[in-house]
Design an enzyme around this catalytic site. Structure first.
Site, short mmCIF file in Angstrom:
data_model
loop_
_atom_site.label_atom_id
_atom_site.label_comp_id
_atom_site.label_asym_id
_atom_site.label_seq_id
_atom_site.Cartn_x
_atom_site.Cartn_y
_atom_site.Cartn_z
N LYS A 1 3.20 71.55 77.58
CA LYS A 1 2.67 70.68 76.28
C LYS A 1 1.38 70.19 75.83
CE LYS A 1 7.04 68.34 76.18
NZ LYS A 1 7.87 67.30 76.60
N LYS B 1 1.62 77.17 84.73
CA LYS B 1 3.41 77.06 83.97
C LYS B 1 2.71 76.66 82.78
CE LYS B 1 4.61 72.91 83.70
NZ LYS B 1 5.51 71.65 83.45
N LYS C 1 -0.39 64.99 88.20
CA LYS C 1 -0.67 63.75 86.78
C LYS C 1 -2.04 63.02 87.61
CE LYS C 1 3.02 64.80 83.45
NZ LYS C 1 3.57 64.04 82.92
P1 TYM Z 1 9.89 68.28 80.27
O1 TYM Z 1 9.92 66.90 78.92
O2 TYM Z 1 8.11 67.90 80.30
O3 TYM Z 1 10.19 69.13 80.08
C1 TYM Z 1 11.16 69.09 79.89
C2 TYM Z 1 12.38 70.37 79.89
O4 TYM Z 1 11.33 71.70 80.17
C3 TYM Z 1 11.63 72.31 81.17
N1 TYM Z 1 10.47 73.51 80.98
C4 TYM Z 1 10.27 74.73 81.09
N2 TYM Z 1 11.10 75.29 81.79
C5 TYM Z 1 10.59 76.34 82.03
N3 TYM Z 1 8.93 76.81 82.03
C6 TYM Z 1 8.29 75.87 81.44
N4 TYM Z 1 7.18 76.20 80.88
C7 TYM Z 1 8.65 74.28 81.25
N5 TYM Z 1 8.20 73.74 80.53
C8 TYM Z 1 8.92 72.77 80.68
C9 TYM Z 1 11.62 71.12 82.09
O5 TYM Z 1 11.60 71.95 83.26
C10 TYM Z 1 12.45 70.52 81.10
O6 TYM Z 1 13.66 70.26 82.25
N6 TYM Z 1 11.10 64.37 83.42
C11 TYM Z 1 11.55 65.95 82.82
C12 TYM Z 1 12.71 64.80 81.93
C13 TYM Z 1 13.80 64.02 82.24
C14 TYM Z 1 14.31 64.64 83.13
C15 TYM Z 1 15.78 63.44 83.75
C16 TYM Z 1 15.10 65.62 82.64
C17 TYM Z 1 13.73 62.71 82.22
N7 TYM Z 1 14.89 61.93 83.02
C18 TYM Z 1 17.04 63.64 83.58
C19 TYM Z 1 16.17 65.99 83.20
C20 TYM Z 1 17.51 65.10 83.88
C21 TYM Z 1 10.49 66.29 82.07
O7 TYM Z 1 9.39 65.80 82.45
O8 TYM Z 1 10.68 67.33 81.29
#
Ligand code: TYM
Length: 334
Positions: free
Chosen positions: A198, A195, A112
């Site tokens: 969003k 991957k 990022k």
């Molecule tokens: P975020 O918002 O990017 O994504 C949310 C969840 O979706 C999963 N994910 C995917 N799984 C499979 N294939 C994909 N292409 C894909 N894109 C996203 C992510 O692995 C995630 O589980 N840092 C985290 C948010 C967060 C969090 C936490 C998660 C903040 N605090 C505490 C767990 C516990 C994030 O950016 O997710």
């Protein structure tokens, strides 16, 4: 599985089937077996610039998506991260104890921040300490996420272990990542080596939970593939990342492993398989998007659910925060 589960999604842009299959869909089953907390991590979202109106709307949309996907507010606490002040406070305490070297190694930060690291906001680098706070505040035992979050959870474990060691007390439970099934990393529809995200500039790289039937069909029709039909065996997916990705999406929505799904699709040319997949997606996603819209129309119900969730979460979080501050030597308020 018993234990305590916490996970979250950032309210940035529209949720994709990657978020759904890699995370949210798995949460639904977990809530029947464990104590579960699911947050909308708005404080994480602002580590990259956000339009205030879009952030506001996306926060409500993610909450609506959790509910529409089957998270039951009677079984799980659903809350907005910024409503529980302990997250920001523990995030700060942990950031004072986390070496910069650990944070500099995080691949998400490197991706990022790009080449202009000096211009990246401090919050982008500190992101994993806030995520560690999210998890550790609830004495979480398991964190169900997609593959891309594994490194952050390993860092959370390191932070928990080093805190417990430094203060010679097991203040924090050391959590385990829960990364399940073949849908743990859904890839871009345009490039099987990237991957699904969003934030990808191309809307054709992903399918949103709220896409219309026409949008889904069009995106699947345009998805990158190769000229061969789908293979007869799992080995046949080798060096065919796009084919494997589409077949994985199919299997995940059928609630099957790739191996279980293969007999029904083996040997099909993409001209047959793509319409089949598009129909399946429309069938599975349209009830979710319809329910999402209902929750977004009924804002008062959504607000009540989020308020209750935050109250429940705050009670738990404040207990841990007090223990942390006590061992660190802070004076309690008089
Ligand atoms: P975020 O918002 O990017 O994504 C949310 C969840 O979706 C999963 N994910 C995917 N799984 C499979 N294939 C994909 N292409 C894909 N894109 C996203 C992510 O692995 C995630 O589980 N840092 C985290 C948010 C967060 C969090 C936490 C998660 C903040 N605090 C505490 C767990 C516990 C994030 O950016 O997710």
């Amino acid at each position: 599985m018993t234990g305590r589960i916490l996970s979250g999604v950032q309210p940035t842009n529209n949720l994709t089937i990657g978020n759904y299959l890699g995370a949210i869909k798995n949460w639904v089953d977990l809530q029947r077996q464990s104590e579960t907390l699911f947050c909308i991590v708005d404080l994480h979202a602002i580590t990259v610039p956000q339009d205030p109106k879009a952030l506001h709307q996306a926060t409500l949309e993610v909450a609506a998506a959790y509910l529409a996907a089957g998270i039951n507010p009677k079984e799980s606490a659903i809350f907005v991260q910024s409503h529980v002040h302990a997250h920001a406070e523990l995030g700060w305490l942990l950031s004072c104890m986390t070496p910069l070297g650990w944070l500099n190694r995080m691949t998400q930060f490197k991706d990022k921040a790009g080449k202009k690291r000096d211009n990246a906001p401090l919050g982008l680098l500190a992101y994993p300490t806030l995520m560690a706070a999210d998890i550790l505040l609830y004495q979480t035992t398991h964190v169900p996420v997609g593959d891309d979050q594994k490194q952050h959870i390993e860092l959370t474990r390191d932070i928990a272990l080093s805190f417990n060691h430094r203060f010679q007390k097991d203040v924090f439970t050391v959590p385990e990542p829960l990364i399940k099934g073949e849908a743990k990393r859904i890839m871009s529809l345009r490039d099987g080596s990237k991957k699904m995200s969003k934030s990808d500039p191309s809307d054709f790289s992903r399918i949103h939970l709220t896409d219309t039937a026409d949008e889904i069909s069009q995106k699947i029709r345009k998805a990158k593939t190769d000229p061969a039909p789908l293979p007869e065996t799992l080995d046949g997916f080798e060096n065919r990342p796009e084919a494997k990705n589409l077949a994985t999406v199919y299997a995940a929505f059928m609630n099957q492993t790739l191996e279980e799904a293969l007999p029904a699709i083996a040997g099909k040319p993409f001209s047959d398989f793509k319409p089949l997949l598009a129909d399946l997606l429309v069938d599975k996603l349209s009830p979710i998007s319809t329910k999402m819209l209902q929750y977004l129309d009924e804002k008062s119900e959504l607000e009540t659910i989020l308020k209750r969730g935050a109250e429940h979460a705050s009670t738990r979080a404040n207990q841990t925060l007090k223990q942390v501050k006590d061992v660190m030597g802070f004076v309690s308020p008089f």
